[in-house]
Design a protein around this motif. Structure first.
Motif, short mmCIF file in Angstrom:
data_model
loop_
_atom_site.label_atom_id
_atom_site.label_comp_id
_atom_site.label_asym_id
_atom_site.label_seq_id
_atom_site.Cartn_x
_atom_site.Cartn_y
_atom_site.Cartn_z
N MET A 357 48.79 79.88 10.19
CA MET A 357 48.48 80.29 8.81
C MET A 357 49.74 80.83 8.16
O MET A 357 50.77 81.01 8.83
N VAL A 358 49.65 81.10 6.85
CA VAL A 358 50.85 81.46 6.09
C VAL A 358 50.90 82.97 5.87
O VAL A 358 50.03 83.53 5.18
N PRO A 359 51.89 83.68 6.44
CA PRO A 359 51.99 85.12 6.24
C PRO A 359 52.39 85.46 4.79
O PRO A 359 53.32 84.85 4.25
N VAL A 360 51.68 86.42 4.22
CA VAL A 360 51.97 86.83 2.84
C VAL A 360 52.07 88.35 2.81
O VAL A 360 51.11 89.04 3.14
N GLU A 361 53.22 88.84 2.41
CA GLU A 361 53.32 90.29 2.24
C GLU A 361 52.76 90.65 0.87
O GLU A 361 53.09 90.02 -0.13
N ARG A 362 51.88 91.63 0.84
CA ARG A 362 51.18 91.99 -0.40
C ARG A 362 51.47 93.43 -0.77
O ARG A 362 51.94 94.21 0.06
#
Ligand code: V47
Ligand code: SF4
Length: 372
Positions: A357-362
């Motif tokens: 899956m695609v890591p997303v920093e939020r």
């Protein structure tokens, strides 16, 4: 989605489960009875599959994380929740009360390491009132103006407003002006009144918990919601809890994330109760994801379930691994969770990538800071 549909059509499913699955594919909300049926279903592959359909609809292949740390201002608490391993009374050995100076030292330490959010949750202190906490938030903002503050469960807010002799509306206005951006989801425990009276008899009641979140949402303060599961509840109790959250969300749209909190049994009055199995934890994520179609994010709080289970949860509807935490919380380690919970962002990114899956920093509001 098309390939998911083809796989699904090739499955031979029992009648009731087939009807529920069709609702999930057609984006039709499940009834409480449907959710109970799903809880009773042991086909983990199907539950993961359906949860993933909902997860993909809401966040595609993204899995969120943030750089955060916790502040636990005190463990002195007026309540006596029987599942709590952390509370102490004033003067008791092991009780702590952080001064504003202690808190600012942590803020400086963790923002220097790149934290973008502070999570503040502690005991319900007998004397500290809303202006004390507003001053705390103002001082944090002075030292770290860009740091986003997610602070205080509805239960803490209830008490600090009573102490300050202000209404919830007024108290939240004071806190918002001082820098409060969002509220954590703790204190929800289980909404069923009979069970609540048993496990946390003196805590803010369910209706008031929901009202405080509703007031916050209407004032533009988003929040999270939790459930404490694996204690004395049955599936009906869990679904009732989810249903009350889904109903409030229909009215306000203010919940960002739902966080199931697995009961941990060390050092509390329920230490004879067996903790839930990994299968049950994954099932709980999946059914929550499917039923709470209107809450955008499902968070696995990895210090409680461990990093391996957190990886697996990504196949059961979870799209948020919370944060780096950096060994800044004691609530769960005292109850038997991870001893010194800490994950570098590189480790969280790796965990997410391992699951393809695609890591997303939020940030606190789920704005995307960076995709990896
Ligand atoms: O309400 C206490 C739970 C909660 C135990 O919003 C226990 O991002 C399991 O608010 N076993 C407070 N759970 C924590 C909280 C939180 C945590 C993580 C993320 C967020 C968020 C909020 O801790 C309490 C209670 O449900 N808790 N003791 C225990 N023995
Ligand atoms: Fe106090 Fe929170 Fe522990 Fe309950 S769970 S006793 S409110 S610190």
């Amino acid at each position: 989605m098309d390939s998911a549909l083809k796989i699904y059509q090739s499955l031979q499913l029992p009648g009731e489960i087939k009807k529920i699955s069709e609702k999930v594919f057609d984006s039709e909300p499940l009834t409480s009875e449907d959710a109970i049926q799903l809880f009773q279903c042991n086909d983990m592959a199907l539950l993961g599959f359906l949860a993933n359909v909902v997860k993909k609809r809401l966040s595609g292949d993204y899995v969120y994380f943030n750089r955060n740390f916790h502040i636990e201002p005190t463990n002195i608490c007026i309540n006596h929740c029987k599942f709590c391993s952390y509370r102490r009374h004033q003067g008791q050995k092991g009780a702590w009360e952080c001064s504003i100076e202690d808190i600012l030292a942590d803020v400086e330490k963790f923002t220097a390491k790149g934290a973008t959010e502070v999570h503040i949750v502690g005991g319900v202190h007998p004397d500290r009132h809303v202006n004390f906490y507003a001053d705390m938030l103002k001082s944090i903002k002075k030292v770290a103006p860009a740091l986003q503050i997610k602070a205080f469960t509805a239960v803490e807010i209830d008490q600090m407003c009573q102490m300050g002799n202000v209404t919830i509306e007024e108290g939240l206005r004071i806190l918002k002006e001082a820098g409060l951006e969002s509220m954590p989801g703790g204190g929800a425990e289980i909404f069923d009144e009979t069970l609540r009276a048993e496990i946390c008899p003196d805590k803010t009641g369910s209706a008031e918990w929901l009202r405080i979140h509703s007031v916050a949402h209407k004032m533009g303060i988003p929040s999270n919601a939790t459930i404490l599961y694996g204690l004395l509840e049955n599936y009906e109790h869990r679904v009732d809890h989810l249903n009350r959250l889904r109903t409030l969300q229909e009215q306000t749209g203010g919940f960002n994330a739902f966080i199931p909190l697995k009961f941990k049994r060390e050092n509390n009055a329920y230490s004879k109760i067996k903790e839930t199995t990994l299968i049950e934890d994954l099932k709980n994520y999946a059914v929550s994801r499917i039923f709470l179609h209107n809450i955008p994010h499902l968070k696995a709080y990895w210090p409680m379930i461990g990093k391996q289970a957190a990886r697996l949860s990504l196949n059961f509807g979870v799209d948020d691994l919370d944060g780096t935490i950096d060994d800044s919380t004691k609530i769960y380690s005292m109850a038997g969770g991870e001893e010194k919970p800490s994950a570098s962002s590189a480790e969280l990114i790796e965990m997410i990538r391992e699951m393809k899956m695609v890591p997303v920093e939020r940030d606190t509001h789920y704005n995307i800071l960076k995709t990896y």
